[in-house]
Design a protein around this motif. Structure first.
Motif, mmCIF file in Angstrom:
data_model
loop_
_atom_site.group_PDB
_atom_site.id
_atom_site.type_symbol
_atom_site.label_atom_id
_atom_site.label_comp_id
_atom_site.label_asym_id
_atom_site.label_seq_id
_atom_site.Cartn_x
_atom_site.Cartn_y
_atom_site.Cartn_z
ATOM 1 N N ASP A 20 0.832 -1.207 0.000
ATOM 2 C CA ASP A 20 0.000 0.000 0.000
ATOM 3 C C ASP A 20 0.867 1.257 0.000
ATOM 4 O O ASP A 20 0.577 2.222 -0.730
ATOM 5 N N LEU A 21 1.924 1.258 0.807
ATOM 6 C CA LEU A 21 2.807 2.425 0.859
ATOM 7 C C LEU A 21 3.463 2.681 -0.496
ATOM 8 O O LEU A 21 3.561 3.824 -0.946
ATOM 9 N N GLU A 22 3.921 1.610 -1.136
ATOM 10 C CA GLU A 22 4.560 1.765 -2.448
ATOM 11 C C GLU A 22 3.574 2.278 -3.491
ATOM 12 O O GLU A 22 3.957 2.998 -4.413
ATOM 13 N N LYS A 23 2.294 1.922 -3.333
ATOM 14 C CA LYS A 23 1.257 2.393 -4.260
ATOM 15 C C LYS A 23 0.770 3.797 -3.923
ATOM 16 O O LYS A 23 0.033 4.397 -4.701
ATOM 17 N N GLY A 24 1.136 4.289 -2.743
ATOM 18 C CA GLY A 24 0.681 5.607 -2.316
ATOM 19 C C GLY A 24 -0.626 5.597 -1.561
ATOM 20 O O GLY A 24 -1.195 6.666 -1.285
ATOM 21 N N ASP A 25 -1.125 4.412 -1.183
ATOM 22 C CA ASP A 25 -2.377 4.303 -0.419
ATOM 23 C C ASP A 25 -2.060 4.386 1.076
ATOM 24 O O ASP A 25 -2.101 3.389 1.811
ATOM 25 N N LEU A 26 -1.764 5.598 1.546
ATOM 26 C CA LEU A 26 -1.245 5.762 2.898
ATOM 27 C C LEU A 26 -2.284 5.505 3.978
ATOM 28 O O LEU A 26 -1.953 5.000 5.062
ATOM 29 N N GLN A 27 -3.555 5.842 3.707
ATOM 30 C CA GLN A 27 -4.587 5.617 4.708
ATOM 31 C C GLN A 27 -4.878 4.125 4.867
ATOM 32 O O GLN A 27 -5.029 3.625 5.991
ATOM 33 N N VAL A 28 -4.948 3.427 3.761
ATOM 34 C CA VAL A 28 -5.166 1.978 3.826
ATOM 35 C C VAL A 28 -4.008 1.309 4.570
ATOM 36 O O VAL A 28 -4.208 0.403 5.391
ATOM 37 N N ALA A 29 -2.790 1.785 4.290
ATOM 38 C CA ALA A 29 -1.623 1.237 4.975
ATOM 39 C C ALA A 29 -1.735 1.432 6.484
ATOM 40 O O ALA A 29 -1.411 0.531 7.265
ATOM 41 N N ALA A 30 -2.191 2.623 6.913
ATOM 42 C CA ALA A 30 -2.334 2.902 8.342
ATOM 43 C C ALA A 30 -3.325 1.951 8.990
ATOM 44 O O ALA A 30 -3.093 1.426 10.095
#
Length: 284
Positions: A158-168
């Motif tokens: 998710d972080l590599e894709k830029g999905d920071l909220q999902v990663a959190a």
């Protein structure tokens, strides 16, 4: 639980007893376990020796499970040394073996490792698929420690894709699972990934705090690999803050640990790109 010294003591006792009984099956399992402990402590040559001995015995005894495990473990070492194509081949070989014997735990661990390998090579679609499979199989095992590891892999993609909220959200879930499992080392791994997320958000001070927390736990528990990667992430965050002397100290620490590991792949990435990716791959 991260108590590698005690684990090694028991595994050595077991190996000695199995040798005295001429029990090759027991020796095979003990050698694989000793290889996994050596891996976590950063002794890659010793780990490779243990895994290779286990694989030789497994093939002689036609033990498909340990053949798969040892192959997965050897692939982890190959990956750290920067031999990505060979590592992918070994991971896929292990995965096929696990699927043939219906071992969901092994499949989860190997899919997790494949996710890391794909992520580091920038193949995010393949990484996302591997991560999802790791979570699916881990869920079916009912093991919170294994599931936490798989969910962390999802979060890193998710972080590599830029999905920071999902990663959190995934990191919060992984932390609950690690707490349930009493996995202190897993919590340190989560701290490292959180630090990477804070860097992406421009919150370098928060990143330093998380990376240093993970680094301290890894150093105390003797996980050389995780300590080095936490030091690398801390260095990047310290650079953002303009604390260049402290950043260089952490870079030198990471370099020293990676050199001792023989982890040429990680050394190459240390100065080549932001060091947000650990290889806490699954050893079995």
């Amino acid at each position: 639980l991260g108590d590698f010294l005690l684990g090694q003591e028991y595994a050595l006792r077991a190996l000695s007893a199995f040798r005295a009984r001429a029990d090759e099956d027991g020796q095979m399992r003990a050698r694989n376990l000793l290889g996994a402990i050596a891996f976590e402590q950063g002794r890659l040559s010793e780990a490779e020796e243990g895994f290779a001995a286990a694989l030789e015995l497994a093939r002689r005894l036609d033990d498909r499970l340990i053949t798969a495990r040892a192959s997965n473990n050897l692939a982890s070492i190959t990956h750290l040394r920067g031999e990505e194509d060979r590592a992918l081949s070994l991971f896929r070989e292990a995965l096929l073996a696990y699927q043939r014997i219906g071992d969901r735990r092994g499949a989860a661990e190997t899919y997790h490792n494949l996710g890391i390998a794909f992520r580091q090579s920038g193949e995010l679609t393949e990484a996302e698929h591997a991560d999802a499979q790791a979570v699916r199989h881990a869920t079916m095992t009912g093991d919170p420690l294994l599931l936490a590891l798989a969910v962390v892999g999802n979060a890193e993609t998710d972080l590599e894709k830029g999905d920071l909220q999902v990663a959190a959200e995934r990191l919060d879930r992984a932390e609950r699972l690690a707490t349930e499992a009493g996995d202190e080392l897993g919590a340190a791994e989560i701290a490292r990934v959180r630090a990477h997320r804070w860097i992406k958000l421009g919150r370098a001070l928060d990143a330093v705090g998380e990376a240093e927390r993970g680094r301290g736990v890894a150093a105390r528990l003797g996980s050389v690999l995780l300590q080095g990667e936490c030091a690398a992430v801390a260095a990047e965050a310290l650079r953002f803050l303009g604390r260049n002397k402290e950043a260089e100290e952490r870079v030198l620490e990471a370099e020293r640990l990676f050199v001792n590991l023989g982890a040429t792949g990680l050394l190459g990435r240390l100065r080549g790109r932001p060091p947000g990716e650990n290889f806490r791959g699954s050893r079995q």
